[in-house]
Design a protein around this motif. Structure first.
Motif, short mmCIF file in Angstrom:
data_model
loop_
_atom_site.label_atom_id
_atom_site.label_comp_id
_atom_site.label_asym_id
_atom_site.label_seq_id
_atom_site.Cartn_x
_atom_site.Cartn_y
_atom_site.Cartn_z
N GLN A 143 48.68 42.68 31.35
CA GLN A 143 49.31 43.26 32.53
C GLN A 143 48.27 43.60 33.60
O GLN A 143 48.54 43.45 34.80
CB GLN A 143 50.08 44.52 32.14
N ARG A 144 47.10 44.02 33.18
CA ARG A 144 46.08 44.43 34.14
C ARG A 144 45.30 43.25 34.71
O ARG A 144 44.99 43.23 35.90
CB ARG A 144 45.10 45.41 33.48
N HIS A 145 44.98 42.26 33.87
CA HIS A 145 44.06 41.21 34.30
C HIS A 145 44.65 39.80 34.25
O HIS A 145 44.00 38.85 34.69
CB HIS A 145 42.78 41.24 33.45
N LEU A 166 37.82 38.18 33.13
CA LEU A 166 37.47 39.14 32.09
C LEU A 166 35.98 39.47 32.10
O LEU A 166 35.58 40.60 31.80
CB LEU A 166 37.87 38.58 30.72
N ALA A 167 35.16 38.50 32.46
CA ALA A 167 33.72 38.75 32.49
C ALA A 167 33.35 39.78 33.55
O ALA A 167 32.32 40.46 33.43
CB ALA A 167 32.97 37.43 32.74
N ASN A 168 34.18 39.91 34.57
CA ASN A 168 33.91 40.86 35.65
C ASN A 168 34.87 42.05 35.65
O ASN A 168 34.88 42.83 36.60
CB ASN A 168 34.00 40.13 37.00
N ALA A 169 35.66 42.17 34.60
CA ALA A 169 36.71 43.19 34.58
C ALA A 169 36.18 44.54 34.13
O ALA A 169 35.13 44.67 33.51
CB ALA A 169 37.84 42.74 33.65
N GLN A 170 36.96 45.56 34.47
CA GLN A 170 36.74 46.91 33.98
C GLN A 170 37.85 47.20 32.96
O GLN A 170 39.01 46.89 33.19
CB GLN A 170 36.80 47.93 35.13
N PHE A 171 37.48 47.83 31.84
CA PHE A 171 38.44 48.04 30.77
C PHE A 171 38.68 49.52 30.46
O PHE A 171 39.12 49.87 29.38
CB PHE A 171 37.96 47.32 29.49
N GLU A 172 38.40 50.37 31.45
CA GLU A 172 38.63 51.80 31.23
C GLU A 172 40.14 52.10 31.19
O GLU A 172 40.96 51.34 31.71
CB GLU A 172 37.98 52.63 32.34
#
Length: 287
Positions: A143-145, A166-172
């Motif tokens: 949903q987020r990415h 995903l390589a540049n994503a934030q997962f907080e």
């Protein structure tokens, strides 16, 4: 399309495995048909796969004809259609326990990951939590990415996130430990830098060493990725709590997985799948 395979094939186990691990918005597995979204050759597509006697019926929507050979190869790998079930069962059955399990589930396969990126994210999300918990996190990740499907259909709304995203994503704020979130990014960047990291056919020991060099990837994750994505028939995550539980239920509390597994080489991945399957629905609590 109709894809043939060598019988027997224990479809209830494969369909049960997939049903428990469907990522919301990406996959469904209902009434014996597996459905999923995919991005292929710049197109948004949907596939429906239904097992029939000695063949898998596949219906495709939105797939250009030029992409069919690669997609067929991926489907054959995903469903482990090219396995030789008679040979595998014969060799595993030299061990009395595996002989019994092979009789209970003839033609059991080892389902593979859809692609390296998706399976890598699944594996990290599944570290030390239940399958249901991991799929909840995977749904949040999508949903987020992920990318919204251009033509949504019932139960299918997104494509799995692309590796560069995903390589540049934030997962907080996804409901997981910070260390696991960091590992998602680490593994995504490793796959981006080395696309062949999880390629099939490489030596198992070398693959495990390369994976364990990555921060956050230990022996369990490395063996699980080797088993599910690199197609390593002898991979076995010895620390897996569900495997240990299954073996002890079958052979008593004194059974030692590392010792017993020596008899299952070079098919330890199939032995592991038999042990997981032996737990039935309880096996979905882990892996």
């Amino acid at each position: 399309m109709w894809l043939r395979y060598r019988a027997p094939y224990h479809w209830p186990s494969t369909l049960g495995f997939l049903t428990a691990r469907c990522i919301p918005g990406i996959e469904t597995c209902i009434d014996g048909t597996y459905r999923r979204t995919l991005a292929i050759a710049g197109h948004h597509a949907v596939l429906h796969a239904t097992p029939l006697r000695n063949q898998l019926r596949v219906h495709l929507e939105g797939v250009p004809s030029t992409a069919l050979p690669g997609l067929i190869a991926r489907l054959r790998r995903f469903f482990d259609l090219d396995a030789d079930p008679v040979r595998i069962a014969a060799e595993l059955s030299r061990d009395p326990l595996m002989a019994r399990l092979a009789r209970e589930r003839p033609g059991l396969r080892v389902p593979q990951g859809w692609d390296a990126c998706e399976q890598a994210m699944r594996t990290v999300l599944g570290q030390q939590i239940s399958v249901a918990g991991a799929m909840t996190l995977a749904g949040r990740l999508v949903q987020r990415h992920g990318t919204a499907l251009r033509s949504p259909v019932a139960g299918l709304s997104h494509l799995f996130p692309a590796l560069p995203a995903l390589a540049n994503a934030q997962f907080e704020d996804m409901g997981m430990p910070r260390a696991r979130a960091i590992t998602l990014g680490t593994l995504a960047n490793a796959l981006l830098a080395e696309p062949g990291l999880l390629r099939r056919g490489q030596a198992l020991d070398e693959l495990l060493r390369n994976l364990c060099r990555l921060k956050g990837i230990g022996p369990w994750s490395a063996h699980y990725l080797a088993l599910r994505q690199a197609g390593a028939a002898d991979a076995l995550p010895l620390g897996d709590v569900a495997l240990i539980k299954a073996l002890r239920l079958l052979e008593g509390d004194d059974a030692k997985l590392a010792e017993r597994a020596l008899a299952w080489r070079p098919w330890r991945a199939y032995a592991a799948q038999h042990l997981w399957a032996s737990l039935g629905s309880a096996g979905t609590a882990r892996r």
